[in-house]
Write an enzyme that holds these catalytic residues in place. Structure first.
Site, short mmCIF file in Angstrom:
data_model
loop_
_atom_site.label_atom_id
_atom_site.label_comp_id
_atom_site.label_asym_id
_atom_site.label_seq_id
_atom_site.Cartn_x
_atom_site.Cartn_y
_atom_site.Cartn_z
N LYS A 53 0.85 -1.20 0.00
CA LYS A 53 0.00 0.00 0.00
C LYS A 53 0.88 1.25 0.00
CE LYS A 53 -3.88 -2.35 2.15
NZ LYS A 53 -4.70 -2.69 3.30
N GLN A 97 -4.65 -1.33 9.44
CA GLN A 97 -4.62 -2.67 8.85
C GLN A 97 -5.26 -3.70 9.80
OE1 GLN A 97 -3.74 -3.38 5.73
NE2 GLN A 97 -4.03 -5.56 5.92
N ASP A 120 -11.19 3.02 3.78
CA ASP A 120 -11.47 1.58 3.69
C ASP A 120 -12.96 1.32 3.48
OD1 ASP A 120 -9.43 -0.36 3.79
OD2 ASP A 120 -9.00 0.10 5.89
N1 GUN Z 1 -7.10 -6.62 5.96
C1 GUN Z 1 -7.42 -7.36 4.88
N2 GUN Z 1 -7.97 -6.57 3.92
C2 GUN Z 1 -7.99 -5.32 4.42
C3 GUN Z 1 -8.43 -4.07 3.90
O1 GUN Z 1 -8.93 -3.94 2.77
N3 GUN Z 1 -8.26 -3.00 4.72
C4 GUN Z 1 -7.73 -3.11 5.97
N4 GUN Z 1 -7.63 -2.00 6.71
N5 GUN Z 1 -7.32 -4.26 6.48
C5 GUN Z 1 -7.44 -5.35 5.70
#
Ligand code: GUN
Length: 295
Positions: A53, A97, A120
């Site tokens: 990311k 995350q 998100d």
């Molecule tokens: N963990 C797995 N997929 C995601 C996501 O799209 N966003 C976040 N914040 N955590 C995740």
């Protein structure tokens, strides 16, 4: 029928290139979109997602404020860090995350994120807006699935979509998004899950299958009709002694069997995966535009 493979890497690259141009245009107005990233602990999969990311942000010119926190951080400390980001004008999007370590209350952390920075799309305010069809941040993986369908020419409107899985991150939101009266949506949607008695009964009726069950081989060739469109959201590690890592990644469907029967299918890796980060970048750019009243 032999399926056309949907190239998620290429579609993600196309969208990222559009976003890069948009970020450059914003910079000329003195606006730099910013993403605040919080990673708690040392989970290897989470670490690699977060790294990807941050790299993607750098690639298209988004500022990222990277925070690695120890696994034993308290709920109070984490909440206070999120609040600091809520108040920081340089940050347009906040990404915590998931999953968080057991002792932390994930729901409270998500509720603390300012909904206008919830890139998100996990905050109940954004989920509520999505359900009633109002403009909001759409969750990244389902939004990526919708983009893959639209950009690969699948006919979603009027189709029967069968979603396999009911997670908060994928199954529930993707089902909602695809039945809205919108572009690349307007489908009839069936949601199957672990309580479904005869999964094949439903998947055989599907024009489009979204597999998000979290288990390999959940959908096999004998369970679908000819010409089906298959979007595989699964990412599962299976042991493979021939690989240096000792494992390989597979999705939730039997790709080799299904590609002889489907019209379109996503591979794993290289299908949905690259789209999740791309739609996070998209939401962050949107948020920066909204914060500066550019829409
Ligand atoms: N963990 C797995 N997929 C995601 C996501 O799209 N966003 C976040 N914040 N955590 C995740």
């Amino acid at each position: 029928m032999t399926a056309k493979i949907i190239d998620g890497k290429q579609i993600a690259k196309d969208i990222r290139s559009e976003l890069k141009d948009e970020v450059a245009a914003l910079k000329e107005k003195g606006i730099v979109p910013g993403l605040g990233v919080i990673l708690v602990g040392e989970d290897p999969a989470s670490k690699s997602y977060v790294k990807a990311k941050e790299r993607a942000c750098e690639e298209i010119g988004i500022y990222s404020d990277d925070n690695r926190l120890p696994a034993d951080i308290t709920q109070k400390e984490l909440i206070s860090m999120v609040k600091k980001m809520n108040d920081d004008p340089k940050i347009n999007g906040i990404l915590v995350q998931l999953p968080l370590p057991e002792h932390l209350d994930e729901a409270e952390v998500i509720m603390t994120i300012d909904p206008t920075k919830d890139v998100d799309g996990f905050h109940p305010v954004n989920i509520g807006k999505m359900v009633i069809g109002e403009k909001c941040f759409l969750p990244c993986t389902p939004h990526g699935v919708q983009q893959l369908l639209g950009r690969s020419g699948a006919e979603v409107s009027g189709s029967h979509v069968v979603v396999v899985g009911r997670s908060n991150i994928v199954g529930k939101p993707v089902a909602n998004m695809l039945f809205q009266k919108n572009k690349n949506a307007n489908a009839t949607v069936t949601v199957c899950h672990t309580g479904t008695k005869d999964l094949a009964y439903f998947t055989k009726q599907a024009d489009i299958i979204i597999a998000a069950a979290g288990r390999p081989n959940t959908v096999t060739a004998d369970m679908v009709k000819d010409g089906v469109v298959v979007i595989d959201v699964g990412v599962n590690r299976v042991e493979d002694a021939s690989k240096k890592s000792g494992y390989r990644l597979v999705g939730d469907v039997d790709f080799d069997g299904l590609k002889e029967k489907a019209s379109l299918i996503t591979p794993v890796p290289g299908g949905v995966g690259p789209m999740t980060i791309t739609m996070l970048l998209f939401n962050t750019v949107e948020s920066a535009k909204q914060a500066n009243s550019i829409i």
